[in-house]
Design an enzyme around this catalytic site. Sequence first.
Site, PDB file in Angstrom:
ATOM      1  N   ASN A  34       0.810  -1.225   0.000  1.00 48.96           N
ATOM      2  CA  ASN A  34       0.000   0.000   0.000  1.00 48.96           C
ATOM      3  C   ASN A  34       0.840   1.270   0.000  1.00 48.96           C
ATOM      4  O   ASN A  34       0.371   2.309  -0.459  1.00 48.96           O
ATOM      5  CB  ASN A  34      -0.895  -0.072   1.264  1.00 48.96           C
ATOM      6  CG  ASN A  34      -1.479   1.252   1.657  1.00 48.96           C
ATOM      7  OD1 ASN A  34      -2.465   1.683   1.079  1.00 48.96           O
ATOM      8  ND2 ASN A  34      -0.873   1.918   2.640  1.00 48.96           N
ATOM      9  N   TYR A  43       2.702   9.906 -11.899  1.00 46.53           N
ATOM     10  CA  TYR A  43       2.019   9.026 -10.941  1.00 46.53           C
ATOM     11  C   TYR A  43       1.243   7.943 -11.697  1.00 46.53           C
ATOM     12  O   TYR A  43       1.300   6.757 -11.357  1.00 46.53           O
ATOM     13  CB  TYR A  43       1.075   9.866 -10.075  1.00 46.53           C
ATOM     14  CG  TYR A  43       0.231   9.083  -9.098  1.00 46.53           C
ATOM     15  CD1 TYR A  43       0.779   8.562  -7.925  1.00 46.53           C
ATOM     16  CD2 TYR A  43      -1.136   8.861  -9.330  1.00 46.53           C
ATOM     17  CE1 TYR A  43      -0.006   7.856  -7.018  1.00 46.53           C
ATOM     18  CE2 TYR A  43      -1.922   8.163  -8.436  1.00 46.53           C
ATOM     19  CZ  TYR A  43      -1.355   7.662  -7.277  1.00 46.53           C
ATOM     20  OH  TYR A  43      -2.134   6.960  -6.380  1.00 46.53           O
ATOM     21  N   LYS A  91       1.468   3.796 -11.491  1.00 47.21           N
ATOM     22  CA  LYS A  91       0.339   2.938 -11.106  1.00 47.21           C
ATOM     23  C   LYS A  91      -0.034   1.959 -12.236  1.00 47.21           C
ATOM     24  O   LYS A  91      -0.541   0.867 -11.971  1.00 47.21           O
ATOM     25  CB  LYS A  91      -0.851   3.797 -10.670  1.00 47.21           C
ATOM     26  CG  LYS A  91      -0.605   4.524  -9.342  1.00 47.21           C
ATOM     27  CD  LYS A  91      -0.370   3.535  -8.192  1.00 47.21           C
ATOM     28  CE  LYS A  91      -0.176   4.203  -6.856  1.00 47.21           C
ATOM     29  NZ  LYS A  91      -0.038   3.253  -5.745  1.00 47.21           N
ATOM     30  N   THR A  95      -7.759  11.043   1.985  1.00 45.96           N
ATOM     31  CA  THR A  95      -6.622  10.711   2.856  1.00 45.96           C
ATOM     32  C   THR A  95      -5.570  11.806   2.682  1.00 45.96           C
ATOM     33  O   THR A  95      -5.744  12.715   1.875  1.00 45.96           O
ATOM     34  CB  THR A  95      -5.968   9.366   2.452  1.00 45.96           C
ATOM     35  OG1 THR A  95      -5.440   9.515   1.139  1.00 45.96           O
ATOM     36  CG2 THR A  95      -6.928   8.198   2.491  1.00 45.96           C
TER      37      THR A  95
END
Length: 254
Positions: A90, A156, A160, A191
Amino acid sequence: MTHQVALITGGASGIGLETARKLIGQGVTVVISGRRQEAGDAAVKELQSIARDGAQARFIRNDVTDEAAAEAMIDQIVSEFGRLDMAVNNAGISNETATIEGSDSDNFRAMIDTNILGLYFDMKYEIRQMLKQGKGAIVNLASIAGLNGMPWAGAYSATKHAVAGLTKSAALDHAAQGVRINGVAPGAVRTDIIAKQLEGGDDNYNEANISAMHPMNRLGRPEEIANGIAWLLSDEASFVTGHILSIDGGFQAK
Ligand code: NAI
């Protein structure tokens, strides 16, 4: 899930911590890893207070970019608890909102180190242990940006996409050996990672715009991602491997 042992990297905050809460509440012993001792200690204290059926919580200080430390961490878990049944890879960073031409190459390198190589190091030693046991389940954190192009997040997004490739390929490598490897692709979830992007981003990068990207017109909640992760880890998903589960308020359906 009682009496099983799980590792969650970057587990002291956000989606990782929420997943740890869910698992320890089902009697799973949870080892969380991360770079910050204080955050790890605080998370362990909270997790231990909600543990069921004798499950334990531990923190291992670990930076996912260090391969030797990944191997040592898995050894440490196995020497204390005897096995590793589940792993959630994670830990991840998103350190820039920029177009490709306006982005900083060092930021991209840092994301490659953490999001791709870091995940690869951990997965490698997790799989080695699970093969010895003949059983195990891994969930990797991809993203909607790992299945689609994403404006202002090209670097990013590239990392991913690599997570999705590693997940599916490793799943094929070990499908017949009892080790299941899946991913989740969350939409935007409330988050720290998103809070930092909202602070540092362009004026067009605000909560209303990000919400509107999702057909449900809102951000996700960490527990909504943790529920999917816990299912993929459980024996209820025993015929599921190499799957990237979208948990994204309908984003992928567009
Ligand atoms: P977060 O920032 O709360 O969690 C990431 C965790 O990884 C933090 O605890 C951080 O300290 C840790 N970490 C970062 N670099 C590390 C390193 N080198 N070594 C060890 N630990 C490290 O953010 P969140 O949202 O919980 O992110 C978890 C995962 O979910 C990440 O992989 C992220 O890319 C992914 N994700 C998050 C989405 C969101 O909107 N929040 C959407 C899609 C995917």
